[in-house]
Write an enzyme that holds these catalytic residues in place. Structure first.
Site, PDB file in Angstrom:
ATOM      1  N   GLU A 155      54.650  39.016  50.603  1.00 37.57           N
ATOM      2  CA  GLU A 155      56.166  38.352  50.743  1.00 37.57           C
ATOM      3  C   GLU A 155      56.053  36.865  50.238  1.00 37.57           C
ATOM      4  O   GLU A 155      57.153  36.974  50.175  1.00 37.57           O
ATOM      5  CB  GLU A 155      55.452  38.174  52.287  1.00 37.57           C
ATOM      6  CG  GLU A 155      55.563  39.476  53.333  1.00 37.57           C
ATOM      7  CD  GLU A 155      54.489  40.570  52.829  1.00 37.57           C
ATOM      8  OE1 GLU A 155      54.591  41.772  53.512  1.00 37.57           O
ATOM      9  OE2 GLU A 155      53.570  40.230  53.001  1.00 37.57           O
TER      10      GLU A 155
ATOM     11  N   GLU B  81      43.575  34.180  38.850  1.00 38.46           N
ATOM     12  CA  GLU B  81      43.424  35.369  40.551  1.00 38.46           C
ATOM     13  C   GLU B  81      44.501  36.930  40.194  1.00 38.46           C
ATOM     14  O   GLU B  81      44.284  38.349  40.597  1.00 38.46           O
ATOM     15  CB  GLU B  81      43.022  34.778  41.540  1.00 38.46           C
ATOM     16  CG  GLU B  81      42.414  35.896  42.340  1.00 38.46           C
ATOM     17  CD  GLU B  81      42.867  35.808  43.941  1.00 38.46           C
ATOM     18  OE1 GLU B  81      41.654  35.946  44.051  1.00 38.46           O
ATOM     19  OE2 GLU B  81      42.802  34.242  44.175  1.00 38.46           O
TER      20      GLU B  81
END
Length: 387
Positions: free
Chosen positions: A371, A249
């Site tokens: 992050e 993905e």
């Protein structure tokens, strides 16, 4: 190399003869993408014909085995095919989460029966998939998911909710992470299961985005019965399947940084840059970065298929591709000036530039937040102390 050059010549001739002229034009909006499915809708006959021609040759998934509907091409041949398609501006014949995410996971973890059943349908564009991963209380900490899956002897029973399920309201089937053992450590009690979105007890609710579109959905499961043979891998080891799929993905999301048809941003913007030397310099810098990213992507894909890729490389690719895609659309907006802010006019094609620019803001969240990706890179690639 001689065989590869012959393959290039044959591929070039075949594409020139078979790719419809309409499928060589730049995509103008989302309806130009072909998703296939159980009850597919096609924008025109050319879109339908292009998908069927490519699927018949196995070139919707050129590097998959021929036994599962693929083209059986080597990595080098697949690269040549992509290059020759880019040469004439040929569109991707089939967009599919089945191709970019589920397919690789089934090839690695699926039973022979699952491969023969699902991969061939995916390759032919006969089934459209969505991904049931994130939940209201399990986003970046995905392993905290609580969707319950109980063993009822002759079937599984699924109850729970997913969120940010892309195109769930249009999908035929879902590949879904569920908790089969609530007492096990959170990574150990998860299983990976497939089921039909038309099953009784499945419902969806679109989520409106800042761009004005609703590709994401909330998805609800209320006593959904699932056949036992639709669990992929081992019970309680779905996290292994999930991590492998996430790598693909993130590879898919990273590819957005290169744009849709391989054309340089400078060429796409053309005369809009004529009177702005500073913007021309920024666009040139972007195109150089995009070329470097394309080279890095090709190397990573080769390493991935050869089993030599670092496990954290998908995070690096995803982060770099995300930033590149966001920058691309920032520059498009800058080049468009005040005209790019138009939202609904015919001239702006329904606010295409502005809506796509707003949509890119989600790139740094979907598929794992930026992050999280930076943390993985710091710890597993840079090996920084304390990461």
């Amino acid at each position: 190399m001689a065989d590869l050059e012959l393959f290039r010549q044959e591929t070039r001739a075949w594409l020139d003869a078979n790719c419809p002229p309409e499928m060589r034009l730049p995509m103008r909006d989302e309806s130009d993408a072909c998703w296939g499915g159980r009850n597919p809708t096609f924008k025109n006959d050319a879109q339908k014909r292009w998908m069927e021609i490519m699927a018949g040759r196995g070139w919707t998934v050129p590097d998959w085995p021929a036994d599962y509907g693929g083209g059986g091409l080597s990595a080098a041949e697949t690269r040549v095919l992509r290059q020759e398609m880019a040469r004439i501006g040929a569109r991707n014949p089939l967009m599919s989460f089945g191709i970019s995410m589920l397919g690789p996971a089934l090839l690695k973890y699926g039973t022979e029966e699952q491969k023969k059943r699902f991969l061939t349908e995916i390759a032919r564009g006969e089934i459209r998939w969505c991904q049931g991963y994130s939940e209201p209380g399990a986003g970046s900490d995905l392993a905290s998911l609580q969707t319950k899956c109980e063993d009822k002897g002759d079937h599984w029973l699924v109850n729970g909710q997913k969120v940010w399920t892309s195109y769930a309201d249009q999908a035929d089937w879902i590949f879904c992470l569920v908790r089969t053992d609530p007492a096990a450590p959170k990574h150990k009690g998860i299983s990976f299961i497939l089921f039909d979105m038309a099953s009784p007890g499945v419902s969806t609710k679109p989520i409106l985005l800042i761009s004005g579109y609703s590709p994401f959905c909330e998805t609800f499961f209320d006593d959904v019965k699932v056949p036992k043979d639709q669990l992929v891998g081992e019970v309680g080891k779905g996290w292994d399947v999930a991590k492998y799929l996430l790598g693909h993905e993130r590879e898919m999301i990273s590819g957005m940084g290169l744009g849709g048809n391989g054309e340089s941003l400078g060429a796409a913007l053309g005369e809009r840059l004529a009177d702005d030397p500073l913007l021309r310099a920024e666009v040139a810098r972007f195109d150089v970065d995009a070329m470097a990213f394309r080279a890095m992507s090709e190397r990573f894909i080769d390493e991935l298929k050869a089993g030599q890729a670092h496990p954290a490389q998908p995070s690096m690719m995803k982060y770099a591709g995300t930033e590149l895609n966001k920058q691309r659309h920032e520059l498009v907006m800058a080049a468009g000036g005040s005209n790019a802010l138009e939202w609904e006019s015919e001239r702006s094609r329904g606010g295409k530039a502005a809506r796509e620019w707003l949509r890119t803001k989600a790139n740094s969240i979907e598929g794992g937040t930026s992050e999280i990706q930076l943390g993985i890179i710091a710890k597993h690639i840079l090996q920084l102390p304390g990461a």
